[in-house]
Design an enzyme around this catalytic site. Structure first.
Site, PDB file in Angstrom:
ATOM      1  N   LYS A 403      10.834  15.889  23.844  1.00 55.37           N
ATOM      2  CA  LYS A 403      11.766  14.611  23.642  1.00 55.37           C
ATOM      3  C   LYS A 403      11.257  13.608  23.861  1.00 55.37           C
ATOM      4  O   LYS A 403      12.415  12.792  23.307  1.00 55.37           O
ATOM      5  CB  LYS A 403      12.938  14.992  24.336  1.00 55.37           C
ATOM      6  CG  LYS A 403      13.763  16.955  23.026  1.00 55.37           C
ATOM      7  CD  LYS A 403      15.268  16.966  23.811  1.00 55.37           C
ATOM      8  CE  LYS A 403      16.002  18.259  23.566  1.00 55.37           C
ATOM      9  NZ  LYS A 403      14.569  19.648  23.492  1.00 55.37           N
ATOM     10  N   THR A 472      22.966  23.967  14.179  1.00 52.47           N
ATOM     11  CA  THR A 472      23.371  22.799  14.050  1.00 52.47           C
ATOM     12  C   THR A 472      23.344  22.136  11.958  1.00 52.47           C
ATOM     13  O   THR A 472      23.708  21.986  12.097  1.00 52.47           O
ATOM     14  CB  THR A 472      22.932  21.382  14.647  1.00 52.47           C
ATOM     15  OG1 THR A 472      20.692  22.267  14.784  1.00 52.47           O
ATOM     16  CG2 THR A 472      23.548  22.182  16.450  1.00 52.47           C
ATOM     17  N   ARG A 552      24.352  17.322  17.119  1.00 50.96           N
ATOM     18  CA  ARG A 552      24.737  16.564  18.190  1.00 50.96           C
ATOM     19  C   ARG A 552      24.443  15.586  18.134  1.00 50.96           C
ATOM     20  O   ARG A 552      23.813  14.646  17.842  1.00 50.96           O
ATOM     21  CB  ARG A 552      25.284  17.594  19.275  1.00 50.96           C
ATOM     22  CG  ARG A 552      25.150  19.117  18.814  1.00 50.96           C
ATOM     23  CD  ARG A 552      25.147  20.239  20.240  1.00 50.96           C
ATOM     24  NE  ARG A 552      23.989  19.954  20.303  1.00 50.96           N
ATOM     25  CZ  ARG A 552      23.715  21.176  21.554  1.00 50.96           C
ATOM     26  NH1 ARG A 552      24.501  21.449  22.298  1.00 50.96           N
ATOM     27  NH2 ARG A 552      22.037  21.178  21.299  1.00 50.96           N
TER      28      ARG A 552
END
Length: 642
Positions: A403, A472, A552
């Protein structure tokens, strides 16, 4: 005591039955080869046969055999005992003045046929009885001839239940036999093969090929699920200890990863850790606790386990007390953001190696609390690194994340800043003429299966509640690796980053290179959800629903292990590569980090994010979880190269 009595009872029963069969063999041999001397009583030859088997069976340990599990080696020992018994009979009769070589040979053959036949008959009867007791269970093997041989030799009690084998490769046509097991067809024919059996037959598909993993195993699992067939996997050979075979195990989620496991060479790791004082921050977390377990296996002088959480630190201490009781451990409750506390910890324990795994990693939670995330991941990392350098630590290893590449979240950007600071420290240390300074090794990888706060424990909890499973976005993909393999590769990278590398790797390290774990191909989260439903014995979209909830805050559809402009360099370790991201001047990054720390402690989130963008200009913040082309990440250049 009970176990000892059971062994004595088994030995007594076996020896009695075998000696009786030795006497019976003498009677049979008399019929095959009549003995001319009738002066002896009728019972003399059977008695001699019993005595011969009784004497010959001990050196070959025939009476200690378990008839139910007798294998090829047991029958070879039985043949040796029968030959020795035949020689004893011939010798005794010869001493008594009789010539009975032919009789001795007939006796040896009769004894082997009777004793081996009784054992084989007992095995068949047990298999038949077990099959009836299990409601007509039938076993189909997925593998090849060697896999079938392995299954039959290691699990002989299930051998009588095997009705056939499914193989890969067109050269193995149906109707042939491999190791005595009929070939039923190819893997692609599996739905038809399973459907051909009666409904009342309880089928068990055993994956006997240990290499049959990933997408191939997922496909087989779906085929079996359609017919209600249970799937089990053979245990690894390492699971055999003291002759005890571990049972077949259900398909595990790690078996379905689209990547092969990487074998590790532990010599460099052992040289790095043996006799060293090792400090681990975040020792109660998923990565930190596994680091502690694996490091404890390489005989460090002591482990200093640092965590802010009391309960997780207690848990890892209990685990190490069972698995590595001889390793000295120190449990330290401390906040890495507290510079004074960290100074006292380092002054007291004087660690030589530091593994920095402490971080806030939950993306939406850090989005909600950006200043806390930056203080832990940025300021905390700097405090640990600076304190370690002042106290003469030889090397520090930073655990980073995918990330941090093209970050869309505060968490990812904070880890990228931590990478940059450790890179700058490492470049300065490696380029010093005196060779001093603390080396900083950065290791970057993706998700680990089952880690705290990851999607797998969430799916497991949702399954226990009956669903639905929440995903998601159907396009979302992530890289996955088991925690044990990830930590093993972290240690491999640490050994190479601190081992005085020469050649190209040394040049890359001096230029700020970071190690990147080979995570294989990314996995679609929706596919992972479906696999977990199937592993639970349920049907996706029928027994358990999957619901899509939208991205999200801070999330991307895909993650990247390296920047588009980076060219990954191979290393001498499979599964481990090196990237060379952008570096910054140490003084420059330190000045901005000073301002960033002040802004966070003042609770000024907007100012803090402005400073983050100065350090990480590629930071494309996605605070509202909007799925745009930017959130899909950069194209994986390695995939294009391959």
């Amino acid at each position: 005591m009970a176990e000892c009595l059971r062994k004595i009872r088994t030995l007594a029963v076996n020896s009695t039955l075998d000696t009786v069969m030795g006497g019976l063999a003498a009677i049979v041999a008399t019929g095959l080869c009549p003995y001319p001397d009738t002066a002896w009583p009728w019972w003399s030859l059977p008695a001699l046969g019993m005595a011969a088997i009784g004497a010959a069976g001990w050196p070959f340990r025939v009476f200690q055999q378990h008839w139910r599990f007798a294998g090829r080696s047991d029958f070879w020992r039985l043949a040796g005992a029968c030959m020795l018994a035949g020689l004893l009979v011939t010798g005794v009769l010869g001493l008594l003045g009789a010539r009975a070589v032919a009789f001795g040979g007939a006796y040896a053959m009769a004894a082997f046929v009777i004793m081996a036949g009784v054992r084989a008959g007992y095995q068949c009867w047990r298999s038949y009885r077990d099959g009836r007791g299990r409601g007509g269970r039938r076993v189909i093997l997925l593998g090849d001839g060697e896999d079938a041989s392995r299954f039959l030799s290691l699990m002989p009690d299930m051998g009588g239940l095997v009705v056939g084998m499914v193989v890969e490769g067109r050269q193995r046509r149906p109707g042939r036999r491999l190791r005595g097991v009929p070939v039923l067809g190819q893997v692609a024919d599996l739905p038809g093969i399973l459907s051909a059996f009666r409904v009342e037959d309880e089928l068990l598909l055993v994956v006997a090929d240990p290499r049959f993993r990933g997408e191939r195993l997922s496909t087989v699992l779906r085929m079996a699920q359609e017919t209600g067939t249970q799937v089990r996997c053979m245990p690894d050979l390492s699971g055999i200890a003291g002759g005890v075979m571990t049972p077949l195990h259900p398909v595990r989620l790690s078996d379905l990863l689209n990547r092969p496991a990487v074998a590790h060479d532990g010599q460099g790791i052992a040289d790095m850790l043996r006799g060293r004082r090792v400090l681990i921050t975040g020792a109660g977390g998923s990565i930190g606790s596994e680091l502690a377990r694996q490091i404890a296996g390489h005989a460090p002088d002591r482990l200093i386990l640092v965590d802010i959480g009391e309960f997780p630190l207690w848990q890892v201490d209990i685990d190490l007390a069972e698995k590595a009781p001889d390793i000295t451990r120190h449990l330290v409750l401390a906040d890495i953001r507290d510079a004074g506390r960290m100074e006292r910890v380092f002054a007291r324990f004087r660690p030589e190696l530091v593994f920095h795994a402490a971080a806030l990693k939950h993306v939406p939670m850090v989005e909600e609390n950006p200043c806390e995330g930056l203080l832990t991941n940025v300021t905390g990392t700097r405090i640990v690194a600076d304190t370690a350098a002042r106290h003469g630590v030889a090397a520090m290893v930073l655990i980073s994340t995918d990330k941090a590449v093209n970050p869309a979240s505060v968490m990812g950007a904070s880890k990228r800043i931590a990478e940059m600071y450790c890179q700058a420290l490492d470049v300065e240390a490696r380029n010093r003429r005196d060779g001093g300074g603390m080396q900083c090794v950065t290791v970057r990888f993706g998700n680990v299966m089952g880690s705290t706060g990851s999607v797998i424990p969430l799916f497991r909890h949702q399954l226990e509640c009956g669903g639905p499973l929440t995903v998601t976005d159907p396009r979302m993909t992530r890289y996955f690796m088991t925690v044990s393999e990830a930590v093993g590769l972290v240690l491999q990278a640490s050994a190479r980053g601190t081992g005085g590398q020469a050649g190209g790797m040394a040049v890359l390290l001096r230029g700020g290179g970071v190690f990147v774990l080979d995570m294989g191909t990314p996995v679609r989260i929706v596919d992972l959800a479906r696999q977990m439903i199937v592993l639970a014995g349920l049907r996706p979209d029928r027994d358990v629903q999957i619901r899509f909830t939208g991205l999200r805050p801070g999330e991307k559809l895909t993650e990247d292990l390296f920047y588009k402009q980076e060219i990954l360099q191979p290393t001498d370790c499979p599964g481990l590569r090196m990237a060379t991201p952008r570096t910054v001047d140490l003084a420059q990054v330190a000045n901005i980090m000073d301002s960033l720390t002040l802004a966070c402690r003042d609770g000024d989130g907007a100012r803090a994010l402005d400073l983050v963008r100065r350090l990480v200009p590629e930071f494309a913040h996605n605070p509202h979880g909007v799925a745009t082309p930017d959130t899909a990440g950069q194209v994986d250049v390695e995939r294009n190269a391959s």
